[in-house]
Design a protein around this motif. Structure first.
Motif, PDB file in Angstrom:
ATOM      1  N   GLN A  49      19.812  26.678 -71.474  1.00 17.00           N
ATOM      2  CA  GLN A  49      20.840  27.712 -71.559  1.00 17.00           C
ATOM      3  C   GLN A  49      20.285  29.117 -71.350  1.00 17.00           C
ATOM      4  O   GLN A  49      21.047  30.038 -71.041  1.00 17.00           O
ATOM      5  CB  GLN A  49      21.530  27.639 -72.926  1.00 17.00           C
ATOM      6  N   PHE A  50      18.971  29.298 -71.502  1.00 17.66           N
ATOM      7  CA  PHE A  50      18.374  30.632 -71.421  1.00 17.66           C
ATOM      8  C   PHE A  50      17.538  30.823 -70.160  1.00 17.66           C
ATOM      9  O   PHE A  50      16.893  31.854 -70.006  1.00 17.66           O
ATOM     10  CB  PHE A  50      17.514  30.884 -72.664  1.00 17.66           C
ATOM     11  N   VAL A  51      17.541  29.822 -69.264  1.00 23.34           N
ATOM     12  CA  VAL A  51      16.852  29.964 -67.978  1.00 23.34           C
ATOM     13  C   VAL A  51      17.675  30.882 -67.078  1.00 23.34           C
ATOM     14  O   VAL A  51      18.916  30.907 -67.147  1.00 23.34           O
ATOM     15  CB  VAL A  51      16.649  28.583 -67.327  1.00 23.34           C
ATOM     16  N   ASP A  52      16.999  31.655 -66.211  1.00 24.15           N
ATOM     17  CA  ASP A  52      17.668  32.588 -65.296  1.00 24.15           C
ATOM     18  C   ASP A  52      18.767  31.868 -64.528  1.00 24.15           C
ATOM     19  O   ASP A  52      18.499  30.921 -63.782  1.00 24.15           O
ATOM     20  CB  ASP A  52      16.635  33.161 -64.318  1.00 24.15           C
ATOM     21  N   PRO A  53      20.034  32.282 -64.690  1.00 24.88           N
ATOM     22  CA  PRO A  53      21.136  31.573 -64.030  1.00 24.88           C
ATOM     23  C   PRO A  53      21.125  31.706 -62.510  1.00 24.88           C
ATOM     24  O   PRO A  53      21.797  30.926 -61.825  1.00 24.88           O
ATOM     25  CB  PRO A  53      22.391  32.224 -64.632  1.00 24.88           C
ATOM     26  N   GLN A  55      18.036  32.023 -60.502  1.00 23.11           N
ATOM     27  CA  GLN A  55      16.900  31.286 -59.953  1.00 23.11           C
ATOM     28  C   GLN A  55      16.827  29.850 -60.465  1.00 23.11           C
ATOM     29  O   GLN A  55      16.283  28.985 -59.781  1.00 23.11           O
ATOM     30  CB  GLN A  55      15.596  32.006 -60.312  1.00 23.11           C
ATOM     31  N   GLY A  56      17.344  29.629 -61.655  1.00 21.79           N
ATOM     32  CA  GLY A  56      17.201  28.307 -62.266  1.00 21.79           C
ATOM     33  C   GLY A  56      17.863  27.179 -61.494  1.00 21.79           C
ATOM     34  O   GLY A  56      17.203  26.175 -61.157  1.00 21.79           O
ATOM     35  N   PRO A  57      19.162  27.254 -61.165  1.00 19.74           N
ATOM     36  CA  PRO A  57      19.827  26.135 -60.472  1.00 19.74           C
ATOM     37  C   PRO A  57      19.180  25.736 -59.151  1.00 19.74           C
ATOM     38  O   PRO A  57      18.998  24.531 -58.902  1.00 19.74           O
ATOM     39  CB  PRO A  57      21.261  26.648 -60.291  1.00 19.74           C
ATOM     40  N   PRO A  58      18.810  26.692 -58.245  1.00 19.49           N
ATOM     41  CA  PRO A  58      18.155  26.255 -57.002  1.00 19.49           C
ATOM     42  C   PRO A  58      16.827  25.539 -57.250  1.00 19.49           C
ATOM     43  O   PRO A  58      16.520  24.550 -56.583  1.00 19.49           O
ATOM     44  CB  PRO A  58      17.950  27.572 -56.231  1.00 19.49           C
ATOM     45  N   VAL A  59      16.050  26.045 -58.198  1.00 20.80           N
ATOM     46  CA  VAL A  59      14.765  25.400 -58.491  1.00 20.80           C
ATOM     47  C   VAL A  59      14.988  24.017 -59.082  1.00 20.80           C
ATOM     48  O   VAL A  59      14.292  23.047 -58.725  1.00 20.80           O
ATOM     49  CB  VAL A  59      13.941  26.283 -59.442  1.00 20.80           C
ATOM     50  N   ARG A  60      15.963  23.899 -59.968  1.00 22.86           N
ATOM     51  CA  ARG A  60      16.268  22.591 -60.555  1.00 22.86           C
ATOM     52  C   ARG A  60      16.761  21.625 -59.472  1.00 22.86           C
ATOM     53  O   ARG A  60      16.375  20.439 -59.474  1.00 22.86           O
ATOM     54  CB  ARG A  60      17.320  22.751 -61.642  1.00 22.86           C
ATOM     55  N   ALA A  61      17.593  22.120 -58.545  1.00 17.61           N
ATOM     56  CA  ALA A  61      18.067  21.273 -57.453  1.00 17.61           C
ATOM     57  C   ALA A  61      16.920  20.841 -56.552  1.00 17.61           C
ATOM     58  O   ALA A  61      16.870  19.686 -56.092  1.00 17.61           O
ATOM     59  CB  ALA A  61      19.135  22.012 -56.652  1.00 17.61           C
ATOM     60  N   ALA A  62      15.991  21.771 -56.260  1.00 19.28           N
ATOM     61  CA  ALA A  62      14.837  21.415 -55.432  1.00 19.28           C
ATOM     62  C   ALA A  62      13.977  20.356 -56.123  1.00 19.28           C
ATOM     63  O   ALA A  62      13.466  19.432 -55.475  1.00 19.28           O
ATOM     64  CB  ALA A  62      14.008  22.672 -55.145  1.00 19.28           C
ATOM     65  N   GLU A  63      13.837  20.463 -57.436  1.00 21.27           N
ATOM     66  CA  GLU A  63      13.061  19.471 -58.190  1.00 21.27           C
ATOM     67  C   GLU A  63      13.741  18.101 -58.138  1.00 21.27           C
ATOM     68  O   GLU A  63      13.081  17.070 -57.976  1.00 21.27           O
ATOM     69  CB  GLU A  63      12.896  19.936 -59.625  1.00 21.27           C
ATOM     70  N   GLU A  64      15.057  18.092 -58.261  1.00 18.30           N
ATOM     71  CA  GLU A  64      15.790  16.823 -58.185  1.00 18.30           C
ATOM     72  C   GLU A  64      15.714  16.220 -56.786  1.00 18.30           C
ATOM     73  O   GLU A  64      15.566  14.992 -56.642  1.00 18.30           O
ATOM     74  CB  GLU A  64      17.248  17.051 -58.587  1.00 18.30           C
ATOM     75  N   ARG A  65      15.805  17.077 -55.739  1.00 21.86           N
ATOM     76  CA  ARG A  65      15.676  16.555 -54.370  1.00 21.86           C
ATOM     77  C   ARG A  65      14.295  15.968 -54.147  1.00 21.86           C
ATOM     78  O   ARG A  65      14.144  14.907 -53.530  1.00 21.86           O
ATOM     79  CB  ARG A  65      15.937  17.671 -53.359  1.00 21.86           C
ATOM     80  N   GLU A 163      11.086  28.653 -67.490  1.00 23.26           N
ATOM     81  CA  GLU A 163      11.273  28.232 -68.878  1.00 23.26           C
ATOM     82  C   GLU A 163      10.410  29.052 -69.825  1.00 23.26           C
ATOM     83  O   GLU A 163      10.825  29.353 -70.951  1.00 23.26           O
ATOM     84  CB  GLU A 163      10.950  26.742 -69.008  1.00 23.26           C
ATOM     85  N   GLU A 164       9.200  29.410 -69.385  1.00 24.35           N
ATOM     86  CA  GLU A 164       8.357  30.258 -70.227  1.00 24.35           C
ATOM     87  C   GLU A 164       9.004  31.626 -70.427  1.00 24.35           C
ATOM     88  O   GLU A 164       8.930  32.211 -71.519  1.00 24.35           O
ATOM     89  CB  GLU A 164       6.983  30.407 -69.582  1.00 24.35           C
ATOM     90  N   ALA A 165       9.641  32.147 -69.362  1.00 26.67           N
ATOM     91  CA  ALA A 165      10.333  33.429 -69.502  1.00 26.67           C
ATOM     92  C   ALA A 165      11.551  33.312 -70.414  1.00 26.67           C
ATOM     93  O   ALA A 165      11.903  34.253 -71.131  1.00 26.67           O
ATOM     94  CB  ALA A 165      10.756  33.942 -68.132  1.00 26.67           C
ATOM     95  N   ALA A 166      12.200  32.127 -70.406  1.00 28.67           N
ATOM     96  CA  ALA A 166      13.392  31.928 -71.235  1.00 28.67           C
ATOM     97  C   ALA A 166      13.042  31.583 -72.676  1.00 28.67           C
ATOM     98  O   ALA A 166      13.916  31.598 -73.546  1.00 28.67           O
ATOM     99  CB  ALA A 166      14.255  30.814 -70.644  1.00 28.67           C
ATOM    100  N   GLN A 167      11.767  31.258 -72.928  1.00 26.68           N
ATOM    101  CA  GLN A 167      11.375  30.818 -74.267  1.00 26.68           C
ATOM    102  C   GLN A 167      11.597  31.906 -75.310  1.00 26.68           C
ATOM    103  O   GLN A 167      11.949  31.618 -76.458  1.00 26.68           O
ATOM    104  CB  GLN A 167       9.896  30.408 -74.251  1.00 26.68           C
TER     105      GLN A 167
END
Length: 349
Positions: A49-53, A55-65, A163-167
């Protein structure tokens, strides 16, 4: 004190303690239901919930791909390796057959003009080409798996930095959530503790003492189980500070209570013997005598010594003589143990 009670009174006392424990049990159950209802008041927090909204989704999508590509590459690699093994087996079998065939026939003077030899050689070349082709597919799938793995590592590294930045924000929100949960529980338990303290101070010896003690047990359970574990830690500072404050308050109250008790005892010991007896309860006096202490000052006295009739510490009478048979008896006994004559004892029940 149990020996000073009547037999039926002992069983009544035990039954009343069972009532106190049963009352506390049902109160604890009801309180647990109420506390469980607080779980839905505050939503659970996650680091996501605290990850950059942005940058977070594209990076998460790239990880899933990358993860999907890895699974697909592994499956294709297994198929390619299996096909390559089959081609290797076919080529090896054909070479073995060709060698046996050469060993059992007589080659012509011009092998390049032998049609069968030429056909078999072409067949071997075709099998070898198929084997090399299958190996190329294996190498291509290995490269695809390597590319997907590297892409996944890069995506995970970028997500880890996010995630470290959102911690920091997550930790701050988590502390605020813990504080709110603690305050909710404090609003429920603090009135219980105050009521329990008042009941302990004023009503613990009343006629309805089983319900009083049951409520006290319930309040103690609510404090130590429902409140203390949810006290915000903040690195341990808050809990240690609260512990110091509670210890100081309780310790000070204990010291004040001890001083008041000693002052009351000193004042009581200065009163005349008859007046002091009027303040003593019969059951309390008998219980103290059974423990070998003076009922007046609670100091140890050798009650088996026939020469001691008065307490050497406070001077209260411990033994006297029966007015009818002159037998030596306890000054706190209501009847003479020798003749059963009622004694002139001014003790409250």
């Amino acid at each position: 004190m149990s020996k000073a009670l009547r037999l039926s009174e002992k069983w009544f006392q035990r039954g009343l303690w069972l009532v106190a424990f049963a009352f506390a049990f049902f109160l604890i159950g009801l309180g647990g239901k109420v506390v469980d209802g607080l779980r839905g008041v505050e939503p659970n927090l996650t680091l996501e919930q605290f990850v950059d909204p942005v940058q977070g989704p594209p990076v998460r999508a790239a990880e899933e791909r990358a993860e999907k590509n890895i699974r697909a590459a592994r499956e294709a690699l297994e198929q390619a390796q299996q096909k390559h093994q089959v081609e290797q087996a076919n080529s090896a079998s054909a070479r073995s057959t060709f060698g046996n065939w050469l060993a059992t026939r007589q080659a012509t003077a011009h092998p390049d003009q032998d049609p069968e030899l030429i056909a078999r050689t072409h067949a071997l070349d075709a099998l070898k080409a198929s084997e090399r082709k299958a190996l190329a597919v294996v190498e291509a799938q290995q490269q695809a798996l390597l590319d997907a793995t590297q892409a996944q590592s890069q995506a995970r590294a970028r997500m880890q930095s996010l995630e470290e930045a959102a911690q920091v924000g997550y930790a701050k929100a988590q502390r605020a959530l813990e504080l709110r949960v603690f305050l909710y529980r404090l609003m429920l338990t603090l009135p219980l503790l105050l009521v329990a303290a008042w009941l302990f101070a004023r009503q613990r010896k009343s006629s309805y003492w089983p319900f009083v003690w049951g409520f006290i047990f319930f309040a103690g359970f609510a404090f130590f189980v429902e409140l203390v574990p949810y006290l915000p830690s903040y690195g341990g500072y808050v809990r240690y500070i609260v512990g110091i404050l509670l210890t100081g308050v309780i310790g000070r109250q204990a010291i004040v209570s001890l001083r008041r008790y000693l002052a009351r005892q000193k004042a009581a010991e200065a009163l005349p013997d008859a007046q002091r007896r009027e303040t003593l309860r019969y059951d309390v006096a008998v219980a103290r005598l059974e423990k070998g202490v003076c009922p007046g000052c609670e100091r140890g006295v050798d009650l088996k010594n026939p020469l001691i009739d008065f307490c050497p510490h406070c001077g209260i009478g411990l033994f006297d003589q029966c007015g009818k048979c002159s037998s030596r008896k306890s000054a706190f006994a209501r009847f003479c143990q020798a003749c059963g004559t009622p004694a002139n004892v001014s003790l409250t029940d």
